[in-house]
Write a protein that holds these residues in place. Structure first.
Motif, PDB file in Angstrom:
ATOM      1  N   GLY A   1       0.804  -1.214   0.000  1.00  0.00           N
ATOM      2  CA  GLY A   1       0.000   0.000   0.000  1.00  0.00           C
ATOM      3  C   GLY A   1       0.839   1.267   0.000  1.00  0.00           C
ATOM      4  N   ALA A   2       2.086   1.157  -0.418  1.00  0.00           N
ATOM      5  CA  ALA A   2       3.009   2.290  -0.405  1.00  0.00           C
ATOM      6  C   ALA A   2       2.755   3.232  -1.573  1.00  0.00           C
ATOM      7  N   ALA A   3       3.339   4.407  -1.494  1.00  0.00           N
ATOM      8  CA  ALA A   3       3.199   5.402  -2.561  1.00  0.00           C
ATOM      9  C   ALA A   3       3.871   4.945  -3.843  1.00  0.00           C
ATOM     10  N   GLU A   4       4.999   4.251  -3.719  1.00  0.00           N
ATOM     11  CA  GLU A   4       5.751   3.775  -4.881  1.00  0.00           C
ATOM     12  C   GLU A   4       6.166   2.329  -4.699  1.00  0.00           C
ATOM     13  N   GLY A   5       6.322   1.659  -5.827  1.00  0.00           N
ATOM     14  CA  GLY A   5       6.946   0.353  -5.867  1.00  0.00           C
ATOM     15  C   GLY A   5       8.053   0.427  -6.906  1.00  0.00           C
ATOM     16  N   ALA A   6       9.142  -0.271  -6.667  1.00  0.00           N
ATOM     17  CA  ALA A   6      10.265  -0.247  -7.611  1.00  0.00           C
ATOM     18  C   ALA A   6      10.867  -1.631  -7.712  1.00  0.00           C
ATOM     19  N   ALA A   7      11.534  -1.856  -8.822  1.00  0.00           N
ATOM     20  CA  ALA A   7      12.281  -3.102  -9.015  1.00  0.00           C
ATOM     21  C   ALA A   7      13.537  -2.775  -9.802  1.00  0.00           C
ATOM     22  N   LEU A   8      14.596  -3.497  -9.510  1.00  0.00           N
ATOM     23  CA  LEU A   8      15.903  -3.297 -10.114  1.00  0.00           C
ATOM     24  C   LEU A   8      16.471  -4.646 -10.506  1.00  0.00           C
ATOM     25  N   ARG A   9      17.081  -4.732 -11.686  1.00  0.00           N
ATOM     26  CA  ARG A   9      17.788  -5.941 -12.109  1.00  0.00           C
ATOM     27  C   ARG A   9      19.270  -5.607 -12.159  1.00  0.00           C
ATOM     28  N   ASP A  10      20.069  -6.396 -11.444  1.00  0.00           N
ATOM     29  CA  ASP A  10      21.506  -6.123 -11.411  1.00  0.00           C
ATOM     30  C   ASP A  10      22.213  -6.768 -12.603  1.00  0.00           C
ATOM     31  N   LEU A  11      23.498  -6.593 -12.676  1.00  0.00           N
ATOM     32  CA  LEU A  11      24.276  -7.085 -13.816  1.00  0.00           C
ATOM     33  C   LEU A  11      24.351  -8.606 -13.884  1.00  0.00           C
ATOM     34  N   ASP A  12      24.030  -9.282 -12.783  1.00  0.00           N
ATOM     35  CA  ASP A  12      24.003 -10.750 -12.765  1.00  0.00           C
ATOM     36  C   ASP A  12      22.607 -11.305 -13.012  1.00  0.00           C
ATOM     37  N   GLY A  13      21.633 -10.419 -13.257  1.00  0.00           N
ATOM     38  CA  GLY A  13      20.261 -10.852 -13.498  1.00  0.00           C
ATOM     39  C   GLY A  13      19.417 -11.018 -12.249  1.00  0.00           C
ATOM     40  N   ARG A  14      19.994 -10.748 -11.077  1.00  0.00           N
ATOM     41  CA  ARG A  14      19.210 -10.817  -9.838  1.00  0.00           C
ATOM     42  C   ARG A  14      18.292  -9.602  -9.771  1.00  0.00           C
ATOM     43  N   THR A  15      17.128  -9.793  -9.167  1.00  0.00           N
ATOM     44  CA  THR A  15      16.176  -8.691  -9.051  1.00  0.00           C
ATOM     45  C   THR A  15      15.922  -8.341  -7.595  1.00  0.00           C
ATOM     46  N   TYR A  16      15.600  -7.085  -7.403  1.00  0.00           N
ATOM     47  CA  TYR A  16      15.292  -6.543  -6.081  1.00  0.00           C
ATOM     48  C   TYR A  16      14.019  -5.733  -6.237  1.00  0.00           C
ATOM     49  N   ALA A  17      13.081  -5.923  -5.346  1.00  0.00           N
ATOM     50  CA  ALA A  17      11.828  -5.170  -5.376  1.00  0.00           C
ATOM     51  C   ALA A  17      11.611  -4.537  -4.013  1.00  0.00           C
ATOM     52  N   ALA A  18      11.104  -3.310  -4.013  1.00  0.00           N
ATOM     53  CA  ALA A  18      10.917  -2.591  -2.750  1.00  0.00           C
ATOM     54  C   ALA A  18       9.797  -1.575  -2.883  1.00  0.00           C
ATOM     55  N   ALA A  19       9.366  -1.094  -1.744  1.00  0.00           N
ATOM     56  CA  ALA A  19       8.333  -0.059  -1.669  1.00  0.00           C
ATOM     57  C   ALA A  19       8.882   1.133  -0.898  1.00  0.00           C
ATOM     58  N   THR A  20       8.194   2.242  -1.029  1.00  0.00           N
ATOM     59  CA  THR A  20       8.536   3.438  -0.280  1.00  0.00           C
ATOM     60  C   THR A  20       8.492   3.143   1.221  1.00  0.00           C
ATOM     61  N   VAL A  21       9.452   3.678   1.951  1.00  0.00           N
ATOM     62  CA  VAL A  21       9.453   3.615   3.410  1.00  0.00           C
ATOM     63  C   VAL A  21       9.107   5.008   3.910  1.00  0.00           C
TER      64      VAL A  21
ATOM     65  N   GLY B   1      26.318  -3.236 -10.253  1.00  0.00           N
ATOM     66  CA  GLY B   1      25.652  -2.295 -11.147  1.00  0.00           C
ATOM     67  C   GLY B   1      24.250  -2.767 -11.450  1.00  0.00           C
ATOM     68  N   ALA B   2      23.578  -2.024 -12.330  1.00  0.00           N
ATOM     69  CA  ALA B   2      22.193  -2.346 -12.690  1.00  0.00           C
ATOM     70  C   ALA B   2      22.035  -2.335 -14.197  1.00  0.00           C
ATOM     71  N   GLU B   3      21.139  -3.203 -14.673  1.00  0.00           N
ATOM     72  CA  GLU B   3      20.789  -3.224 -16.092  1.00  0.00           C
ATOM     73  C   GLU B   3      19.598  -2.331 -16.373  1.00  0.00           C
ATOM     74  N   ALA B   4      18.609  -2.312 -15.451  1.00  0.00           N
ATOM     75  CA  ALA B   4      17.394  -1.515 -15.637  1.00  0.00           C
ATOM     76  C   ALA B   4      16.660  -1.403 -14.319  1.00  0.00           C
ATOM     77  N   VAL B   5      15.824  -0.359 -14.209  1.00  0.00           N
ATOM     78  CA  VAL B   5      14.972  -0.174 -13.039  1.00  0.00           C
ATOM     79  C   VAL B   5      13.584   0.260 -13.496  1.00  0.00           C
ATOM     80  N   VAL B   6      12.595  -0.033 -12.661  1.00  0.00           N
ATOM     81  CA  VAL B   6      11.220   0.407 -12.886  1.00  0.00           C
ATOM     82  C   VAL B   6      10.721   1.030 -11.594  1.00  0.00           C
ATOM     83  N   VAL B   7      10.050   2.169 -11.702  1.00  0.00           N
ATOM     84  CA  VAL B   7       9.417   2.824 -10.553  1.00  0.00           C
ATOM     85  C   VAL B   7       7.973   3.102 -10.937  1.00  0.00           C
ATOM     86  N   LEU B   8       7.048   2.597 -10.129  1.00  0.00           N
ATOM     87  CA  LEU B   8       5.620   2.821 -10.365  1.00  0.00           C
ATOM     88  C   LEU B   8       5.050   3.649  -9.229  1.00  0.00           C
TER      89      LEU B   8
END
Length: 117
Positions: free
Chosen positions: A28-48, A72-79
């Motif tokens: 229920g946060a204001a934002e959600g984001a996800a990041l893919r690193d250079l190894d293909g691992r993903t991280y997802a988080a919300a606003t704190v 490093g990162a390959e791409a990020v998404v912020v919604l």
């Protein structure tokens, strides 16, 4: 591009949209984001947003990636963010360098803009 148009993303970037959307909806946060690193691992988080701690969703993703040893990162998404935050883009640039695509969109997962770090 109008607010109702959606950018066409590569399948791997589409997965980041799904992760960001689900994380934002679950918390229920204001934002959600996800990041893919250079190894293909993903991280997802919300606003704190606590009285003593405020972090953007992308800031949390970057911190998680750094703490996991990502280089490093390959791409990020912020919604949920209406515009890219200059401080978020600075943090992304510090972490991953230039030319990392950052996709921004509505809480429903419609990606409407992209910028590079």
């Amino acid at each position: 591009m109008t607010d109702h148009e959606q950018l066409q993303l590569q399948p791997e970037d589409g997965k980041l949209v799904v992760l960001a959307k689900a994380t934002r909806a679950r918390t229920g946060a204001a934002e959600g984001a996800a990041l893919r690193d250079l190894d293909g691992r993903t991280y997802a988080a919300a606003t704190v947003d606590l009285p003593s701690l405020q972090l953007s969703a992308l800031g949390v993703c970057i911190a998680m990636a750094v703490a996991s040893g990502a280089k490093g990162a390959e791409a990020v998404v912020v919604l949920g963010a209406s515009n890219p935050s200059p401080s978020d883009l600075d943090a992304l640039r510090d972490f991953a360098g230039t030319d990392v695509p950052a996709y921004y969109g509505a809480p429903n997962g419609t990606v409407t803009s992209t910028v590079s770090s």
